[in-house]
Design a protein around this motif. Sequence first.
Motif: not given
Lengths: 67, 673
Positions: A17-19, A55-56, A58-67, B96, B100, B496
């Motif tokens: 789940l981490m990935v 990974f994408g 939709g516009a925001e749904g794809g934000i799975s990784r942060c800075c 998870h 993220a 997107f």
Amino acid sequence: MRLREAISGGAARTARLMVGVPDYDTYAAHRQAAHPGEPVMSQAEFLADRAEKGFGGGAEGGISRCC
Amino acid sequence: MAAAAQRLVWNWVPWALVALVGASALGVVALHRGETINALWIVVAAVCVYLTAYRFYGLFIARRVLGIDPTRRTPAVRRNDGLDYVPTNRYVLFGHHFAAIAGAGPLVGPVLAAQMGYLPGTLWILAGVVFAGAVQDFLVLFISTRRDGRSLGELIRTEMGTVPGVIAMVGILAIMIILLAVLALVVVKALADSPWGTFTVFATMPIAVFMGIYSRYIRPGRIGEVSLIGFVGLMLAIVLGEDVASSPIWGPAFTFSGEALALMLIGYGFIASVLPVWLLLAPRDYLSTFLKIGTIVALAIGILIVRPELRMPAVTPFIDGTGPVFAGNLFPFLFITIACGAVSGFHSLVSSGTTPKMVENEAHLPMIGYGAMLMESFVAIMALVAASVLDPGVYFALNSPAALIGTTTSEAALAVSGWGFTITPVMLDQVAGQVGEATILSRTGGAPTLAVGMANILSSAIGGPAMMAFWYHFAILFEALFILTTVDAGTRVARFMIQDLLGTFVAPLKDTKSWTANVAATALAVSGWGWFLYQGVTDPLGGINTLWPLFGISNQMLAAIALTMATVVLFRMKRERYAWVTLLPLSWLLICTLTAGWQKMFHSDPKIGFLAHAAKYSDAFARGEILAPAKSAGEMRQVIFNDYVNAGLCALFMTVVVAMVFYGAKAIAAARA
């Protein structure tokens, strides 16, 4: 033995789940219980679908990784 | 009665101990004025602060402020589809969520902030996370879970209105662009003129593609197996990298200037984000995620085993804003430099992404929302420790731009010693030799510093000095790997967003299946961050100097936007009695970011203010002079233009945040009426 299995199973689920890959068995069990008779994705289809959405989706749904 | 008294003792005595140990350790960290201090004091102080904060403040917010209800059915339970909405064990979900939110940010910011000494950074990381960062993450996760797992943009639209919703979307896109540029810049800075590092990072691409093909066609679903294969490949690449770097043919072939790397990265970003995700992005995400978690754990264990002394002073003279790493005073710039680890607005996007759709029970929210952010803060503390165990002379040689310290070790040693951090040219050469690089001078951007620090700690635990170079390149690879993952994934998300925004005006652009729309939006996204990246690479002050503050400001402004939305929701829930929980961090973030934004625009010192910098170049231009780094009149005009763009971006961020606060106040007034 039970405990060890639970820990190793949990660790594998956590790592997956981490990935961003949820549990396939949970998905398949859910489909069978909630929507019997309807098509269930194969494991390969399931993985491809999750990778695409992760990974994408939709516009925001794809934000799975942060800075 | 006796049983009750006993329970009381059991409930409180351990916490009193934790608080006491934490307070003592923090006292030592803050008041110790000897030669050096052991890193363990900071680690112990941080852990005690986290435990106490979670137990008392985190659970206070959960029970009193939000009224967490374990009997309420979460979206994961109500809408279970086995795909997006899946009730998930809380520890699994914590993993998870942590994977993220934790990226390169908490590793870079604290390293840069170390120029002011370890103390200001430590105190801000701890206070920031407890009262701002973890509160934001937790509240957004809670609100999204109560609203069917809606995203931040949708939440702002539904809670505050359509206009603020669109403004927020534009703001998020601008922040995304700056974030990608800064992260890409960190990678470019780390790989420039380093054949060993460049080779290993290049090697990750064929490795990832092989993993992608393997897990799609050969053995689908074997994520652990394929990750292990990839990991072995990576280690081989690091080992092989040494021979590549020393080879007279391959060494020069993998030696690139910053400009060349920037252009390659821009091209790569474009290709990687239009390729199918299973081929490159997903498998590399496996590698970077597992390597990230593994390295964080290794660093924590390393610090515990080695217990290094911090050689950086508690506070350096550079708190007056004259430091070489970033310009500007302690207030507001320290608080801008460390965003991730203290408070990171970007988390509000992740906390309203996949995690709220998997929460099994509301009772798990504090651990996942508040707890995971505490964990990220701990990563930031470890990065600060890794930077502070270095000899301050080495630290400043690594992090000061060539414009200030020159390009030879003798010039650099003279300049850095002149600041009061005694170092000899021999020592600088020695460190470069140990980590297998031609030079360590002006390797700005944070990553090389962290890598030298980590190599110091890890080689003391395993392998000794002979392993320094391996650990250094391991650390560089690990940072570059997950930054590149963020760059591809972020470019896709930006694409997107652009399609979504522009699609409102040009309908065909909205079609995410259309190849033309896809390529056009990707090109726009890549040229956006690529433009800032190239500007940063050619900047004589190293680029990080200019762009990191912009990133910090924008990231914390996003946090301010999220906290504004959370405040509106608290009023809507008739919990205004506790609105101070969000208003306190919100006010602080507004004071910091607006002050910093204002100074970046209008400060009279050209090192800080974009407009003053533009004026300096315009005046010189009018006199017919050429100022470095410009080499021609055209480049002079480019520098001036860049300054105006940066100032404009600053103005945009400030306008967005002020507008959001205005709409927030309006929504609150409506809720109270």
